[in-house]
Design a protein around this motif. Structure first.
Motif, short mmCIF file in Angstrom:
data_model
loop_
_atom_site.label_atom_id
_atom_site.label_comp_id
_atom_site.label_asym_id
_atom_site.label_seq_id
_atom_site.Cartn_x
_atom_site.Cartn_y
_atom_site.Cartn_z
N SER A 91 35.26 41.55 40.13
CA SER A 91 34.61 41.51 41.35
C SER A 91 34.94 39.92 41.81
O SER A 91 35.16 39.06 40.90
CB SER A 91 33.25 41.64 41.56
N ARG A 95 34.63 37.32 45.54
CA ARG A 95 34.29 37.18 47.01
C ARG A 95 35.06 36.13 47.60
O ARG A 95 35.59 35.18 47.13
CB ARG A 95 33.00 36.84 47.25
N ASP A 148 34.19 40.92 49.89
CA ASP A 148 33.91 41.41 48.57
C ASP A 148 34.81 42.27 47.97
O ASP A 148 35.17 43.24 48.74
CB ASP A 148 32.46 42.02 48.26
N ALA A 182 31.03 41.38 53.32
CA ALA A 182 29.66 40.82 52.40
C ALA A 182 28.27 41.17 53.28
O ALA A 182 27.35 41.08 52.84
CB ALA A 182 29.82 39.46 51.89
#
Length: 170
Positions: A36, A38, A48, A74
């Motif tokens: 992951s 951001r 994200d 997000a």
């Protein structure tokens, strides 16, 4: 002894004992855990990213790699405007001669998701390499990267996000 020669020896022994040789290998897959990140977008919701890499062996003895990417806003506020001037995912099918050896690229494919990422605040896409014949003497894996050029940030393409490759398939 190489894996291929061992398999041929076992198959010959089964035939001599009057037993049948097993049918073709069933399809198999090895995937890594999701990764992951951001992405900070100016004056709008951040994005994200979740990515998973898989290497496949098909039932007809081909192999290929995929990078599956999902993106989502997000926050629910600020989901307006263009996000990227460029957004690409690169999938690579790699092989090694030993489990601890160096990776060599067999196939590579880059997918351009700029339009999709700008049109949708939540989506999933899969970038796939072309297939190549399976070689049982090699150790196969999927690898790749994600790269973007954020709209309105005054910069060009960011350094690629180098992904962690899949487990080895042999």
């Amino acid at each position: 002894m190489k894996k291929r020669h061992l398999a041929a020896t076992v198959a010959a022994a089964l035939v001599m004992l009057g037993l049948s040789v097993p049918s073709a290998q069933a399809a198999t897959v090895k995937c890594n855990d999701s990764q992951s990140k951001r992405v900070a977008l100016p004056n709008k919701s951040d994005l994200d990213l979740d990515v998973s890499l898989c290497v496949f062996r098909t039932s007809d003895d081909k192999t290929y790699a995929t990078v599956q990417i999902s993106w989502s806003a997000a926050t629910l506020t600020g989901m307006v405007g263009r996000k990227f001037d460029g957004f690409t995912v690169n999938a690579r099918l790699e092989y090694r001669f030993s489990s601890g050896g160096n990776d060599y690229i067999n196939k590579s494919h880059t997918c351009d998701y700029t339009a999709s990422a700008n049109d949708m605040w939540a989506a999933t896409a899969t970038c796939k390499t072309a297939t190549t014949p399976w070689d049982g003497d090699l150790y196969w894996s999927a690898d790749g990267q994600v790269q973007w050029d954020i709209d309105g940030d005054g910069k060009s393409w960011q350094d690629p996000w180098q992904l962690t490759g899949s487990p080895l398939l042999s």
